[in-house]
Scaffold this motif. Structure first.
Motif, PDB file in Angstrom:
ATOM      1  N   VAL A  13       0.853  -1.187   0.000  1.00  0.00           N
ATOM      2  CA  VAL A  13       0.000   0.000   0.000  1.00  0.00           C
ATOM      3  C   VAL A  13       0.888   1.235   0.000  1.00  0.00           C
ATOM      4  CG1 VAL A  13      -1.787   1.294   1.240  1.00  0.00           C
ATOM      5  CG2 VAL A  13      -1.808  -1.224   1.255  1.00  0.00           C
ATOM      6  N   ASP A  15       0.502   5.609  -0.190  1.00  0.00           N
ATOM      7  CA  ASP A  15      -0.427   6.744  -0.161  1.00  0.00           C
ATOM      8  C   ASP A  15      -1.861   6.260   0.031  1.00  0.00           C
ATOM      9  OD1 ASP A  15       1.682   8.542  -0.575  1.00  0.00           O
ATOM     10  OD2 ASP A  15       1.536   8.288  -2.753  1.00  0.00           O
ATOM     11  N   ARG A  16      -1.986   5.264   0.903  1.00  0.00           N
ATOM     12  CA  ARG A  16      -3.284   4.659   1.261  1.00  0.00           C
ATOM     13  C   ARG A  16      -3.986   4.002   0.083  1.00  0.00           C
ATOM     14  NH1 ARG A  16      -6.050   9.239   5.042  1.00  0.00           N
ATOM     15  NH2 ARG A  16      -5.080  10.648   3.534  1.00  0.00           N
ATOM     16  N   ARG A  17      -3.213   3.748  -0.977  1.00  0.00           N
ATOM     17  CA  ARG A  17      -3.780   3.078  -2.148  1.00  0.00           C
ATOM     18  C   ARG A  17      -3.199   1.672  -2.251  1.00  0.00           C
ATOM     19  NH1 ARG A  17      -2.731   2.598  -7.786  1.00  0.00           N
ATOM     20  NH2 ARG A  17      -0.746   3.690  -7.573  1.00  0.00           N
ATOM     21  N   THR A  57       3.809  -4.017   2.743  1.00  0.00           N
ATOM     22  CA  THR A  57       3.036  -3.444   3.837  1.00  0.00           C
ATOM     23  C   THR A  57       2.583  -4.538   4.788  1.00  0.00           C
ATOM     24  OG1 THR A  57       2.257  -1.718   2.332  1.00  0.00           O
ATOM     25  CG2 THR A  57       1.039  -2.003   4.402  1.00  0.00           C
TER      26      THR A  57
END
Length: 261
Positions: A13, A15-17, A57
Motif C-alpha cells: 500500500v 499513499d493509502r492506495r 506493507t
C-alpha cells in the motif's frame, strides 16, 4: 530445486492506495517466469519487492533465502541481476562497452580508479561475446543502438553470476529486428541449466521468449493466474487479465494474441 523468491500473503500500500493485494507466489531456481498485466496492475511494485528495493506493507517476502526486513539488503542486491529502462540512464554515454560490463564487479556505473583482475576482464569479454557484442567492446555506450544497449545491460547484469535475473520490459522500444534478436538470445540463455532463475515483465505475449516455463498474470494488484506457461497463458486468462476477449495462438513456442471481434 531451490526456492529463490517467495511472497506470502503480500500486500503493498502506498499513499493509502492498495497496489498489491494478497499475493502468494514462489519461484524456483530452474524456472523462467514471465509477468503480464495491464498498466497499473502492480508489476513494477512486484519487481521492487523481488529486487529488495522496497518492503511489503503486510506479509513476507523471502529473496534468495533471506527475509526482507531481517537481512542486509545491500549485500543481498549483489546476488541479483536487474535490468530496467532506468538502468540505461545511469550509464555514462562515454563509457566503453567493455567497462559497462566490467564495472558490475564493483557495482558502480562509470569506471574511475578501480583495479580489475585479468580474470574479470576475461569474464567481461566472454560475456560480451555471448551477447553478440564483442565487436563493440571498445565503442562508447552512447553510440550503441537501442538493441545493443539492451544487450549490453543484460551482459552487465550477468557479469557477477547472479542467482536471480530480473528483466523489466527488456524489449520495449526496440524495432522488430532488434526485438527478435534479443528474444532469440534470451531464449538461448534461458535454455542453459547454468543460467539463474529468470523473471521478465512484459506487456505483450509476442515478447515471451520460447523456453520460458511459467507465467504470472496480474490485474488490479491481484493474481489472475500463475503456473506453468502452457496451462496459465490462455485466451481465458488473458481476457480475465486485460478485460477483453482474445484469440491466442502458439507456434514454435511463440505466442500471438489478437482481440476478438
Amino acid at each position: 530445486m531451490v526456492n529463490v523468491l517467495r511472497l506470502t500473503d503480500v500486500s503493498y500500500v502506498r499513499d493509502r492506495r492498495p497496489i498489491l493485494d494478497g499475493i502468494n507466489w514462489s519461484v524456483e531456481d530452474s524456472e523462467r517466469w514471465v509477468i503480464l498485466g495491464p498498466n497499473g496492475a502492480g508489476k513494477t511494485s512486484l519487481m521492487k519487492l523481488a529486487t529488495a528495493n522496497d518492503y511489503p506493507t503486510r506479509g513476507t517476502v523471502d529473496v534468495l533465502g533471506e527475509r526482507l526486513g531481517k537481512v542486509d539488503i545491500f549485500e543481498l542486491r549483489t546476488r541479483i541481476g536487474f535490468v530496467s529502462s532506468a538502468s540505461s540512464r545511469r550509464i555514462p554515454e562515454q563509457e566503453l562497452v567493455r567497462d559497462v560490463v566490467l564495472t558490475a564487479a564493483y557495482s558502480v556505473e562509470g569506471r574511475w580508479n578501480e583495479q580489475y583482475d585479468s580474470i574479470d576482464v576475461r569474464q567481461a569479454d566472454r560475456i560480451l561475446a555471448e551477447w553478440d557484442l564483442a565487436e563493440y567492446a571498445d565503442h562508447r555506450f552512447g553510440t550503441l543502438s537501442d538493441g545493443e544497449r539492451k544487450r549490453a545491460l543484460i551482459a552487465r547484469a550477468v557479469m557477477t553470476d547472479p542467482e536471480m535475473l530480473l528483466l523489466d520490459e527488456p524489449s520495449a522500444s526496440l524495432d522488430l529486428g532488434a526485438r527478435e534478436r534479443l528474444l532469440q538470445m534470451l531464449s538461448g540463455f534461458a535454455a542453459s541449466p547454468a543460467s539463474p532463475a529468470m523473471i521478465m515483465v512484459t506487456h505483450h505475449v509476442e515478447e515471451v521468449p520460447p523456453g520460458f516455463t511459467h507465467a504470472l498474470l496480474l490485474r488490479d494488484g491481484k493474481v489472475q493466474a500463475a503456473g506453468p506457461i502452457a496451462e496459465t497463458l490462455t485466451a481465458e486468462s488473458l481476457e480475465a487479465t486485460f478485460g477483453m476477449p482474445f484469440d491466442l495462438s502458439v507456434s514454435d513456442g511463440r505466442y500471438a494474441a489478437v482481440a476478438r471481434r
